[in-house]
Structures are given as C-alpha cells and as structure tokens.
Enzyme design. Sequence first.
Site, PDB file in Angstrom:
ATOM      1  CB  CYS B 404      -0.950  -0.012   1.182  1.00 56.14           C
ATOM      2  SG  CYS B 404      -0.123  -0.308   2.745  1.00 56.14           S
ATOM      3  CG  HIS B 448      -4.548   0.387   3.529  1.00 58.33           C
ATOM      4  ND1 HIS B 448      -3.815  -0.394   2.668  1.00 58.33           N
ATOM      5  CD2 HIS B 448      -5.492   1.016   2.777  1.00 58.33           C
ATOM      6  CE1 HIS B 448      -4.288  -0.229   1.443  1.00 58.33           C
ATOM      7  NE2 HIS B 448      -5.307   0.623   1.489  1.00 58.33           N
ATOM      8  CG  ASP B 464      -6.803   2.049  -1.180  1.00 57.16           C
ATOM      9  OD1 ASP B 464      -5.603   2.017  -1.545  1.00 57.16           O
ATOM     10  OD2 ASP B 464      -7.255   1.350  -0.269  1.00 57.16           O
TER      11      ASP B 464
END
Lengths: 318, 651
Positions: B404, B448, B464
Amino acid sequence: MNAPGLKMKERFRLSRFVRGEKASPDPVILNHRRIFILPTRRGLGFAFLATLLFFIGFVYNNNPVYLLAFLLAGIFFLSTVHTFRTLAGLVIREGYGKPVFAGDTAAFPIHIDNPTSLLRPQIRIEGQPETELTLPPESRSQIFVHRTAARRGWCEAGPITLCSTFPLGLFRAWSPLRFNMKILVYPQLAEAGVPLPPLSAGPDRDGVGRQGSDEFYGLKNYSAGDPVRRIHWKAYAKGYGVLSKQYRGGGSGELWLDFDETPGGGTEERLSRLCRWVLEADQAGLRYGLRLPGNRIMPADGAQHRQSCLEALALYPL
Amino acid sequence: MKATASHQKLQFLLFGTVGLAVLPHYPHLPPLSFGFFAALLGWRLLGVRHPAWLPGRRVLFLLLLLGIVLLFTERQGILGRDAGSNLFITALGLKLMETKRERDSCLIVYMAFVAAATQFLYEQSILFGAYIGLVCCLLLALLIAMNGLQHHIAQALKLAMVFVLQAAPLAAAMFILFPRLDPPKWLAIGSETRNRTGLSEVLEPGSITNLGLSDELVFRARFDGPLPPPHQRYWRGPVMAATDGKRWVQAQNFERYPKPDPQVSGRPYRYTLLLEPQEKNWVFALDMPAEFSPPLSRNANFQMVTSEMRGQRAAYKLTSYPDYNTGPLSSAEYRDATQLPGTPSARVKDLVARLHGYDAAPELFIKNLLDHFRRENFRYTLEPPKLDANPIESFLFDTRAGFCSHYASAFVYLMRAAQIPARVVTGYQGGETNEVGNFIQVRQADAHAWAEVWLDRHGWVRYDPTAAVAPERIEYPLDVSRLSPGETIYFESAAGEFGKIVSFLKQAGLIWDTVDYGWQRWIINYNGTHQAHFLAGFGIKGSRAMLNWLGAILLAVTVLSSLAILYRRRRQLDPALRIYARFCGRLARKGLVKGTGEGPKDFAERVKAALPEHADEVDGITEIFMNLRYGRRPNPQNIERLKRRVAAFKP
C-alpha cells in the site's frame, strides 16, 4: 558373560564410578551398568552456546534463533546417547602379559572385540601414554595398557579406563574395568661389570676343575630348554639333526649364586646383582643354582630354569 | 604426511565454513569492519599452507589494537544488534589468527554458530533459513571431524545430518511448547528487529523489504447498528503531506491550518472504539468522524487524537459519516499538498502527460492513473524488492511491486507532478468482522496507506490506488492467518501461446508462496498470542501447562531413543539363544553358572549331577536347544516348545 546382577548396595557404591566393579576373569560386555557419562568442558561450552542463543532469541523475540537454540539443545541431549553407543556393546578380555624388570614399563594386553556393525572411532584407553584406536565394524584388536613397574613382585594392572568423547566431544563416556591381570616384575637389573662368583667345587672335589665347565664331554639330542649356544651347529649343518654339546664340569664345579655372599648393602641391591648374574650365567651357558634365605634352587640350566630363578628373586619377601 | 594433509583439509574447511557463516553479514556491517574480517580470514587461509606467514605475537597485538580502533571509529557502542554483531565479528576475525590448539578451533566453531544465528536478527526468509541451517550442519560436521574423524570428513557430515534429523523432533517440541514471554522492558533492545505493520510517524516505502505480519490487536469497534461495508472501512491515522522523495511525514505546521467542520451527510455509523494500549495519542476513527466528546479532539487533518494518558486501554464513543465534504483549501494547506522534492524527471513528466495529467480534469487523470496501475504489470506484494535512491521512480518504472505505501506515495507524487493537491493518509483498513458481537477487530496487519486528492467542490476525496491493483485487499477482511505475505497478484493479459508456461510458473509460484507463508506464519510469527491460541486447541493453557507438557514429551523421547539403542543388540539375538539364556538364568540362581567355554551338553551333565530330580527336563531343553542352534534342519516349531519347556522349568 557379565557377572550377574549387582546388589543394591553395590550399585550405589561410589568407587564403581572410578575404579570399576570387582575383577572377574570373564570378558566384560560394556553396557549401561558399566558405562558412565558426564559432560566435558567442551560440552559445557556447547550448553553455554545453546543458552546464549536462547537468550538472544528471547531478547529479540526472534523465532529462528529460538529454533536454532532448541536444535542445539536437542543435539546436546542426543549426544549423550551417541557417546554412550560408542562404547556400548564392546567386549573386553584380558590377555597375558610378559614379565619385566623393575623400572621398565609393564604392558598389559587387552583384547577389544567390536561384534557390532558400528564403526567405533576414538576409543581411548587411559594410561601413560594414552592409546587411541578406531574399531571398524566386526573387528577385534589388541592394545597394551602400560604401567610403570616400579617395584619387583606382582604388578597389577589396576582399573583400566576406556573412554570416548565421540562424536561431538560434548560428553565423555567412560568405563572403568578391573581384571585379575598381573605381571611379574623381576628386580631391577644391576649394572654389568661385577664378575660372577667363583665356581664352587662340589663338596668332594674342592678346589679342582674350576675351569672344567668347558671341558667337552659329549653330545646329546637337543631338548627344549638347552641353551642355544650349546647347539652343535656343525653337526646340524651336516644333517645329523639338532644336537646339544654336553660339557663336563657341571658336576665338578657348579655356580652357586648365594644371596648371603653377594656384594651390596641392602636386600634390593643384592637381588638386583643376583638378577644380573642369573642373566649372565644363563648367557654363558653355565649351570647355576640360586641360594636365597629360605629358598634354594638346585643348579640347572635352560630357559625354564632361568625363569624360575628370576621368579624366586622377584617374589623374595620384601 | 597424510595426517598433515588431512589436517590442512580440515583447517581449510573450518575457515571456509566460518567465512560462509559470516558472509551474509556483509550488507549490514560497516564496510571497514567487514573488510578487516575478510582480510584476516584470507590471511588465515593462506596460513594453512604456509604457517610461517601467520602473525607473531607482536603483530597479533597490533591487529588487536587495529580492531579496537575500528570499532571505536564506528561509534556504535557495544550493545544492541548492530554494535553487538560488529564487535563479535571483529573478535571472531582476531580469534582466527590464533588457533594453536584444538580448543581454539572448537571455540571458533562455537563463535561461528553465534555469528550465523545473529543473521536471523536481520533477515528471516525461508531461503536464508535454509542457508543458515546448512552452515550449521557444516559446523557440526566440523566438530565431529575434529573429534576423531579427521580422515573421514564425508562420514562426519553424514553423522551431522543424522544428528540434526534426530534432534529435529526435540527442537520442534521445544519450539512449540516453550512459553514465549515478552522480554522485560530493561532488555528492550530488540525493537529494531522487525518492520512491524504498525503505524509510525514516518512512511518510508523504499526501505522496507519485508513486513512482519503482526496479528496484534489494535482496537475493536462495536457498532450500534449495521456494520459499514468493507470499502468504507478506512480508519484514519496520521496524514503525511511532506516528503523528501523517500520519506513521508506529517506537514510541519499542519496544526495551524484552519479547522473547518466538514459537511457530513448520509447514514451515520455509531460505534464504541475499544482501543488497545498505544504508544501514540492517536485514535483511529472511521472516515469521517463528526460527533465525539472529550478527551477526543479532531486535528486539522481530520485525525482523532486523545489527550488521555497513553499506554492504557480506553473506550471512546464516536459517530462517523461515510459521505462528507471538507470544503475549501487554505493556502498553507495547498502549498504543503503540492510540495515536491525538486522537479520531476523527464520520464515522470512523460508519464503524467501520457495519462493526460496536464490537459484534462483531475478526475480523468486519476482514472487514467488507476487504469495504468491496473493495466501494466504492477503487482501487490508484502515482500517487495528494496528500492534504491529514488524509490518512487524505481517503483513506477522498474520494480512495479509493492504494498500500500508504495502505491499511495507514488500516486500522490504523480498527482503533485500534475499540480493537483494530494497527500498520503495512513491508518487501518478493513478488519475482521465478528457478526455475533457486531464488532470489527482491527489488527496491526490491517495497517494501510491510501491517498487523498483535493478536488474542487468536493474537498479531500479518498482514493486507494492499492485497490486498483489488489481489490481483494479492500473487499475482503485481511485475515492474517489466511493471507500469504508473498502473495502476488498479476493482471497480465498475455494469455496466448505462453499461457501454459505462465500458468505453470504461476502455479509453482503459488506453491512457493504457500510454503513461504507457512514459514512466516508458523516460524517467524509464532509469538505468545499465537502460541496460546494454538495450544489452547489441544487443551494446553498457561505457561505452566506448556512446561509440563514439554517435560513430558522430552522425557518420552529420551526414554524411547534410549530403549531403541539399549535393546538394539538384544533384538538381533537368536530367539533360541534368548530362551536358553533364561534357562541358564534360572540355574544361575541355584548356583549353577554356565562357564564361558562350557558347551550346553557339558553344562547339562553338570546340572544333572547337581539336580538329579530335574534330569529329564534339562535333557529335553538341551536337546531342543541343540537342535535349534546346531541342527541341520531346525524345526521352527521347536522355538515354541523350547519356550514352553523353559517356562515350566522351575528348579
């Protein structure tokens, strides 16, 4: 083959640890009763290493290090069994040792039999010097345990310790064994150079025929024990068989080695002198007798005779 | 001559293995220290052939001084992982120069064990574990060879393998059952060991190559109504707006931004946050928290913080709204959100231009960029390759593998290259749902990073980019016990003639990933919580029970292995001989001991003379035994007969 069961009290006797069990003439199979085991210095180091790794694993919360530490601990653990197995199952038998003179080294022969299919490397027998041997599978071997024979008389082998640290050297397995092994130790040999005492005449022919011992008398068939230097080699070469030369004078002039007339101060000194004389007389092919206080060996010659003379000297009461 | 030749060979092997054990320290030792060690090792290897070349006492003393000076100049102290291994390796190198006796060699082997083990403080992959395992086997073999098998090194190696295989079950039992306790605080020098998935104030995608998946609980959120859908479970943490190209941190003066209340709409989620003890004063609220009460407050980045004491479990009541509008951007915020470390390179500009970053609406550029991530062979992995001096570019154009924070930081960087205000948000995403209790559990592994882009009329909008590459990461709760850390997700389009090979490779890769996952899961992350959970399944609860079980298992293994060895010989014995020995034993108790050289017939005569009333039995037993032992064609049934007769024989 092992002596049957030990009594409880014997089992816990501390001397079993270092001196071994009571001597028996039977061969000994090394088993868990005979083999002891303790960590060596290297083994303690290894244990410290495993602990150190464990500590590193603990402080850093690191699982692979933990795993390695546990692996080493397991190896440490198992190495007892492996070391034990290096000795277990060997069959030890005593041998017969040759007599020696005091001051020399007595060599006690030991037969080690490896009836199993395991290779047994690095079996050590303690002593001066330490012997180390490797026994291939299904093999026998003979080694000598050396002891310094300091005094005349019987020299006992005492406890003989077999040990091994194979494979990793972390543990030392040892087995103290006692056998009824004895080696006769003759008195220490005196320096050569003092001449043999004069031949004593027989009681009836005093003073005559002193040198008569080399007067040729005849031939007889060789019999065991005759001195080698008396063999009639020429006759042997001509094919007459082995004949011994006989000398007159045996009857007329016998060499008596008498303790009381031997030069020297102490008992041991005299015995040493007598010992040397016995050898010299034997070498010269003389017939000689030995007179010790309380013991008398009539004149004769040959290896057998020499041996009984030396034996008498060795066992002369201290 | 042979002795010296094999001695030399052994020495070569010893020093070579020490070299192998120290070699992986290369990346993290100071170059000078490693060079010093390598030089000493090389010198020692030359010294095997030419003992005269080895240093004397005076030179040795100078070398020692040199080593100390080196350690001193590197100024690492002596405690801690890096300093400790540096000190240790230097000491090992110096010890190499002084190997006179066997004891020295043994010490070197032990030191090499430690050197090999400390590698695990840096690297714990399965291949590396195999390498260290091999080195340890070699070291064991050396110990054996030094102790009696000088001429049979191959045999020593075999024996070492046997040792390791035999010790493995013991080690496994200890590994599983030995209670994992946390080291006391004063020993907490081990914090540098692992890149936890937890949150920190710094985001540095390039430096992390391996994330430890920690299933440590961070918080639980109990909802009053239904749970939010997975794609809305973004738990906001610190917002990183400032970057130097490698590291991302919170903007320096973000507290001075104006703090407008965002306009919220949609259905509210009311929940209670049960926060585990934290080091920071961060509270992870679902985007966008609107209703809360002291000691909570919302900072200018819309992150919740608490003024309560840290390090304690706490519970907070909150209400969040999934739809919100943060309103206009202040000039300071705009400056921070478009800040770049220098001008972007030509290929970055080229990429932005190709994706219409300069000539289209931001929304289109975002869409193109996410498509770019999806279309090109970007993949999601928790074990990305280490990135060099320019992590964002090498990620975008070379490695294309990351998790991430790689995606989020690259995404934000490209946004800023197109003059669109953007920033990285860290926090937690997803969580494990518990339908019965109606709550979500969030663990460290759920950490994350995502991106926020400021769009006109919408304010800060969440994007995202990880979801573009690995939608599973978002849609399904990330269960640590199921996730494979080496998991890679390809979006390849080459389904043509190479399809088969590709799918085969993929299959092999998946198997490898599974093995690697097992290693990560069961070896690397087998911690106290995990252990307690695992052993509770077997009904083993508490450290004391673990130790008891461990003791019992070790005892059982010891007894079994001892029995196997002690009774090995007896098993090989002829059964007839064994039964006959029982017969002899009975007689021995009566004082009739069979002599070593005495045959069974002679012995029988003697027994008959002593015990005439048993003459028949003795004769019968002896006859059967003789038949079995020496007969031309032994009757197999005779074994049974012999057994019965001996059993009945009671002198």
